[in-house]
Design an enzyme around this catalytic site. Structure first.
Site, PDB file in Angstrom:
ATOM      1  N   ASN A   1      18.778 -64.071  28.105  1.00 57.70           N
ATOM      2  CA  ASN A   1      18.657 -65.229  27.218  1.00 57.70           C
ATOM      3  C   ASN A   1      17.969 -66.338  28.016  1.00 57.70           C
ATOM      4  OD1 ASN A   1      19.061 -67.459  25.597  1.00 57.70           O
ATOM      5  ND2 ASN A   1      21.297 -67.479  25.804  1.00 57.70           N
ATOM      6  N   TRP A   2      16.749 -66.646  27.622  1.00 58.82           N
ATOM      7  CA  TRP A   2      15.985 -67.648  28.388  1.00 58.82           C
ATOM      8  C   TRP A   2      16.372 -69.072  28.035  1.00 58.82           C
ATOM      9  CZ3 TRP A   2      10.255 -65.404  28.203  1.00 58.82           C
ATOM     10  CH2 TRP A   2      10.221 -64.201  28.916  1.00 58.82           C
ATOM     11  N   LYS A   3      17.195 -69.252  27.014  1.00 54.30           N
ATOM     12  CA  LYS A   3      17.611 -70.593  26.585  1.00 54.30           C
ATOM     13  C   LYS A   3      16.379 -71.494  26.419  1.00 54.30           C
ATOM     14  CE  LYS A   3      22.084 -69.738  28.596  1.00 54.30           C
ATOM     15  NZ  LYS A   3      23.295 -70.240  29.211  1.00 54.30           N
TER      16      LYS A   3
ATOM     17  N   GLY B   1      26.978 -70.346  33.215  1.00 55.89           N
ATOM     18  CA  GLY B   1      26.208 -71.293  34.015  1.00 55.89           C
ATOM     19  C   GLY B   1      27.016 -71.995  35.084  1.00 55.89           C
TER      20      GLY B   1
ATOM     21  N   GLU C   1      26.794 -72.393  23.451  1.00 54.95           N
ATOM     22  CA  GLU C   1      26.078 -73.681  23.480  1.00 54.95           C
ATOM     23  C   GLU C   1      25.827 -74.174  22.053  1.00 54.95           C
ATOM     24  OE1 GLU C   1      23.089 -72.325  26.220  1.00 54.95           O
ATOM     25  OE2 GLU C   1      24.668 -72.245  27.729  1.00 54.95           O
TER      26      GLU C   1
ATOM     27  N   GLU D   1      31.533 -63.957  25.940  1.00 55.61           N
ATOM     28  CA  GLU D   1      31.072 -64.890  26.964  1.00 55.61           C
ATOM     29  C   GLU D   1      32.091 -66.010  27.128  1.00 55.61           C
ATOM     30  OE1 GLU D   1      26.561 -64.748  27.496  1.00 55.61           O
ATOM     31  OE2 GLU D   1      26.913 -65.996  25.758  1.00 55.61           O
TER      32      GLU D   1
ATOM     33  N   HIS E   1      26.105 -68.425  19.971  1.00 53.04           N
ATOM     34  CA  HIS E   1      26.202 -68.689  21.414  1.00 53.04           C
ATOM     35  C   HIS E   1      27.083 -69.916  21.637  1.00 53.04           C
ATOM     36  CE1 HIS E   1      25.149 -69.824  25.486  1.00 53.04           C
ATOM     37  NE2 HIS E   1      24.807 -68.555  25.647  1.00 53.04           N
TER      38      HIS E   1
ATOM     39  N   SER F   1      27.518 -65.915  34.046  1.00 55.70           N
ATOM     40  CA  SER F   1      27.219 -65.797  35.480  1.00 55.70           C
ATOM     41  C   SER F   1      27.083 -64.344  35.963  1.00 55.70           C
ATOM     42  CB  SER F   1      28.252 -66.557  36.310  1.00 55.70           C
ATOM     43  OG  SER F   1      28.232 -67.926  35.954  1.00 55.70           O
TER      44      SER F   1
ATOM     45  N   GLY G   1      21.956 -65.393  31.426  1.00 57.11           N
ATOM     46  CA  GLY G   1      21.178 -66.623  31.306  1.00 57.11           C
ATOM     47  C   GLY G   1      20.382 -66.869  32.582  1.00 57.11           C
ATOM     48  N   GLY G   2      20.974 -67.622  33.493  1.00 53.00           N
ATOM     49  CA  GLY G   2      20.279 -68.057  34.709  1.00 53.00           C
ATOM     50  C   GLY G   2      19.562 -66.940  35.457  1.00 53.00           C
TER      51      GLY G   2
HETATM   52  P1  PGA Z   1      24.602 -67.562  32.519  1.00 49.87           P
HETATM   53  O1  PGA Z   1      24.474 -67.679  30.931  1.00 49.87           O
HETATM   54  O2  PGA Z   1      24.246 -66.137  32.875  1.00 49.87           O
HETATM   55  O3  PGA Z   1      23.628 -68.556  33.067  1.00 49.87           O
HETATM   56  O4  PGA Z   1      26.024 -67.882  32.866  1.00 49.87           O
HETATM   57  C1  PGA Z   1      24.918 -66.648  30.098  1.00 49.87           C
HETATM   58  C2  PGA Z   1      24.689 -67.008  28.664  1.00 49.87           C
HETATM   59  O5  PGA Z   1      24.845 -68.170  28.296  1.00 49.87           O
HETATM   60  O6  PGA Z   1      24.332 -66.134  27.851  1.00 49.87           O
END
Ligand code: PGA
Length: 252
Positions: free
Chosen positions: A11-13, A175, A99, A169, A97, A215, A236-237
């Site tokens: 997920n590139w956000k 993150g 967020e 998640e 998600h 993470s 994500g990251g």
């Molecule tokens: P993260 O994000 O790997 O940076 O913790 C995961 C996500 O939000 O899907």
């Protein structure tokens, strides 16, 4: 025994312009070793879905949008319709998600509409659920997860479940560098699979993929993927660099 194909999703956000995104997509494709026990998915921001999907044509990597609306078209500023997602070359969408829930106030009811709209539009839906640290510390994690799963899937029948992937998640692990331990993650995944068995039938529970996210990195992917109920990861990251995402998709 049921075999569930692993899904390794990035997920590139809100990262990457067109040039950076196409380069990253090509570099990720170059890392894929053609394992047939796993699929790879990338979710770029809306603005570059077409370019990235195009750059990945014929490479066997799925592209997904990071959200999808339940309406087909109309006065819905800031939204993206299922057909637009498909028109951009994608076959999947992430929905719910944390967020979206935490920062933009999306409710279980709204997320359920997105799930059903995306399914009606023919997309594979990755439905994300997860508890906050507060909820975990108050021993409410399982109650919250059950509510998110039941409400998110309200009105979705067993036959449609082959187009649903669940992503667990924990909000406190996204993150933050804090990953749920493999035991904590496995415990939740087993609980969710049991719950799917109660909402639907055992074969739906056995065949639905449940991803872990929060993470995930090259250093912890092997132990997470070794858990019997973890069928993939949502990253994500560590998905923003081809070498780290490459190590993740090539887990052993
Ligand atoms: P993260 O994000 O790997 O940076 O913790 C995961 C996500 O939000 O899907």
């Amino acid at each position: 025994m049921t075999t569930r194909k692993a899904l390794m999703a990035g997920n590139w956000k809100m990262h990457m312009n067109a040039v950076e995104g196409c380069r990253l997509a090509a570099d990720v494709a170059a890392q894929c070793r053609g394992y047939d026990d796993r699929e790879v998915l990338l979710a770029p921001p809306f603005t570059i879905l077409s370019e990235v999907s195009h750059a990945l044509e014929g490479k066997g990597i799925i592209t997904a949008s990071q959200n999808v609306c339940w309406e087909e078209k109309g006065a819905f500023t800031g939204e993206i319709a299922p057909n637009m997602v498909k028109d951009a070359g994608c076959s999947a969408a992430i929905v719910g998600h944390s967020e979206r829930r935490q920062i933009f106030g999306e409710s279980n009811g709204m997320i359920n509409k997105r799930v059903k709209g995306g399914l009606a539009g023919g997309l594979l839906i990755i439905l994300c659920i997860g508890e906050t640290l507060e909820e975990r510390e108050a021993d409410r994690a399982f109650t919250v997860l059950e509510e998110q799963l039941r409400k998110g899937l309200d009105g979705v029948d067993g036959g449609q479940m082959e187009k649903i992937v669940i992503a667990y998640e924990p909000v406190w692990a996204i993150g933050t560098g804090k990953t749920a331990s493999k035991e904590q993650a496995q415990e939740v995944h087993a609980f969710l699979r049991g719950l799917l068995g109660r909402i639907y039938e055992k074969d739906v529970a056995d065949t639905t993929r449940i991803l872990y996210g929060g993470s995930v990195k090259p250093a912890n992917v092997n132990e997470l993927m070794a858990q019997p109920d973890i069928d993939g990861v949502l990253v994500g990251g560590a998905a923003l660099k081809a070498d780290s995402f490459g190590s993740i998709i090539n887990f052993q």
